[in-house]
Design an enzyme around this catalytic site. Structure first.
Site, mmCIF file in Angstrom:
data_model
loop_
_atom_site.group_PDB
_atom_site.id
_atom_site.type_symbol
_atom_site.label_atom_id
_atom_site.label_comp_id
_atom_site.label_asym_id
_atom_site.label_seq_id
_atom_site.Cartn_x
_atom_site.Cartn_y
_atom_site.Cartn_z
ATOM 1 N N CYS A 153 0.835 -1.215 0.000
ATOM 2 C CA CYS A 153 0.000 0.000 0.000
ATOM 3 C C CYS A 153 0.865 1.259 0.000
ATOM 4 C CB CYS A 153 -0.885 -0.035 1.235
ATOM 5 S SG CYS A 153 -1.713 1.532 1.586
ATOM 6 N N TRP A 165 -7.323 -6.847 5.342
ATOM 7 C CA TRP A 165 -5.926 -7.262 5.531
ATOM 8 C C TRP A 165 -5.769 -8.433 6.504
ATOM 9 C CZ3 TRP A 165 -2.804 -5.132 2.091
ATOM 10 C CH2 TRP A 165 -3.145 -3.880 1.569
ATOM 11 N N THR A 224 -8.279 -0.129 7.017
ATOM 12 C CA THR A 224 -7.180 0.340 6.180
ATOM 13 C C THR A 224 -5.829 0.308 6.895
ATOM 14 O OG1 THR A 224 -7.667 2.610 6.854
ATOM 15 C CG2 THR A 224 -8.654 1.855 4.796
ATOM 16 N N VAL A 225 -4.792 0.182 6.080
ATOM 17 C CA VAL A 225 -3.425 0.417 6.523
ATOM 18 C C VAL A 225 -3.007 1.757 5.915
ATOM 19 C CG1 VAL A 225 -2.731 -1.978 6.788
ATOM 20 C CG2 VAL A 225 -2.530 -0.902 4.546
ATOM 21 N N TYR A 250 -5.538 6.951 -8.635
ATOM 22 C CA TYR A 250 -6.747 6.195 -8.267
ATOM 23 C C TYR A 250 -7.975 6.765 -8.977
ATOM 24 C CZ TYR A 250 -4.370 3.572 -4.564
ATOM 25 O OH TYR A 250 -3.548 2.722 -3.878
HETATM 26 N N1 GSH Z 1 -7.630 5.249 3.807
HETATM 27 C C1 GSH Z 1 -6.690 6.178 3.297
HETATM 28 C C2 GSH Z 1 -5.388 5.573 2.886
HETATM 29 C C3 GSH Z 1 -5.183 4.159 3.269
HETATM 30 C C4 GSH Z 1 -5.728 3.204 2.251
HETATM 31 O O1 GSH Z 1 -6.559 3.536 1.409
HETATM 32 N N2 GSH Z 1 -5.222 2.000 2.317
HETATM 33 C C5 GSH Z 1 -5.723 0.948 1.454
HETATM 34 C C6 GSH Z 1 -4.629 0.139 0.827
HETATM 35 S S1 GSH Z 1 -3.644 1.046 -0.322
HETATM 36 C C7 GSH Z 1 -6.517 -0.001 2.313
HETATM 37 O O2 GSH Z 1 -6.122 -0.301 3.428
HETATM 38 N N3 GSH Z 1 -7.642 -0.498 1.780
HETATM 39 C C8 GSH Z 1 -8.453 -1.441 2.460
HETATM 40 C C9 GSH Z 1 -9.892 -1.029 2.455
HETATM 41 O O3 GSH Z 1 -10.241 -0.019 1.827
HETATM 42 O O4 GSH Z 1 -10.666 -1.758 3.087
HETATM 43 C C10 GSH Z 1 -7.301 6.948 2.172
HETATM 44 O O5 GSH Z 1 -8.248 6.407 1.580
HETATM 45 O O6 GSH Z 1 -6.879 8.063 1.906
#
Ligand code: GSH
Length: 358
Positions: free
Chosen positions: A66, A99, A133-134, A197
């Protein structure tokens, strides 16, 4: 990630990032707690809590795949926080509940003892409604998530954890340039980090084309800016470089094809490509990058835009170590400081996954 995807996470593997007919909008609601030097005087968002900086109390959970998590891995290493803030590394793909620690023995994080990051979110908020999220920081004693606010996490590591920085740690937020740096980072975030994105998850031809124009106008701005300065803010690395680097390193392997960001490859933008390779070879940057995990994450998890889930073999990555010639612009990565030492044995990226200098 997107509002719709978070709703879907309970029952699908990151199914629906695409908003049919619409522009991609990121869910930017975070757990806004902070970890700070002096909780009593810290400013936190309404309803959020300030926790004290304390060695050994927290664990950073950051998947290598990520880009937002990758920032925290770089900053933690640049500042030498490895011994005070341990790290848990989920594998690149999700199960139905996001995750998992599938790369660890028995599929459990060895310190938190959990199989899924979701457990740490639910331990704190039983009905947690958004994406798991990470990056996230978890309090080890209670197993509860403290924050997942990626931008605040790295800023606080730099400004609040100073008592535990290694000797020679760089100043990633130099006071003299902070205002301009915030402007640059804002543009990098909205137009590039998130811009890729917006292209990839556009829900219509029109939304995609608009997103593509926005992305490339920012890429042209960066290409020009980096033609005369070695780093985004001038002579030394700052957090702004960390933020741009994690998108650039994913550009050709993922965003160019998977997200249709294909006007040019990174390797065809001479200044950006030289800059990315310069950072890649700087200790703390390239040694956190796992190209195999990066590709697997995007091409497998985003089933809606890659239904076959086939992961491309290319591109050839040997060129990341080619001479970049950026020294001619002057400057030095760490200013008066020094680079971080070797990566901790348990934290090394698998050699076959990323071309790194011997
Ligand atoms: N959540 C933050 C950044 C973190 C993020 O999007 N991490 C993604 C991986 S790159 C994640 O953990 N996705 C898992 C999910 O959306 O459930 C954002 O959207 O700005």
């Amino acid at each position: 990630m997107s509002q719709r995807s978070t709703q879907h996470h309970e029952h699908s593997t990151a199914g629906a990032y695409v908003h049919r007919g619409e522009e991609f909008t990121r869910d930017t609601t975070y757990i806004e707690d902070r970890i700070v030097r002096d909780p009593a005087s810290a400013s936190v968002a309404e309803g959020a809590r300030a926790w004290p900086v304390e060695p050994g109390r927290y664990r950073l959970v950051a998947a290598r795949a990520c880009p937002w998590a990758n920032r925290t891995l770089i900053v933690r290493r640049l500042l030498g926080l490895e011994d005070v803030l341990s790290v848990g590394l989920p594998g690149p793909v999700h199960d139905a509940r996001s995750w998992t620690f599938d790369l660890d023995p028995d599929g459990r994080d060895p310190v938190l003892g959990i199989e899924r990051l979701q457990e740490a979110y639910v331990a704190r908020f039983p009905d947690y409604p958004r994406g798991i999220t990470v990056p996230a920081i978890v309090e080890i004693g209670t197993g509860q998530v403290v924050t997942n606010d990626f931008a605040q996490i790295t800023e606080d590591l730099a400004k609040e954890w100073t008592a535990f920085h290694r000797e020679g740690a760089p100043d990633l937020w130099p006071a003299g340039v902070e205002d301009e740096m915030r402007e640059v980072m804002h543009r990098v975030y909205t137009e590039v980090n998130n811009g890729v994105y917006r292209c990839g998850f556009a829900g219509s031809q029109q939304a995609y084309e608009k997103a593509y124009e926005r992305l490339w106008s920012a890429m042209d701005w960066l290409e020009e800016r980096l033609g005369t300065r070695r780093y985004l803010m001038g002579e030394h690395i700052t957090e702004a470089d960390v933020r741009l680097f994690t998108t650039l390193v994913r550009f050709d392997p993922v965003y160019h094809s998977h997200f249709k960001c294909s006007r040019q490859k990174l390797t065809e933008m001479p200044h950006l490509w030289g800059y990315a390779r310069d950072l890649f070879r700087t200790p703390g940057f390239g040694d956190t990058v796992d190209f195999v995990q990066i590709k697997e994450h995007y091409y497998v998890v985003h089933e809606d835009i890659n239904p076959s889930q086939i992961v491309p073999v290319g591109p050839d990555l040997g060129n990341w170590l080619a001479e970049h010639g950026r020294e001619a612009l002057g400057g030095s990565p760490f200013g008066d400081g020094t680079g971080p030492g070797p990566v901790r044995p348990g934290e090394r990226v698998e050699r076959a996954h990323t071309p790194l200098p011997a």
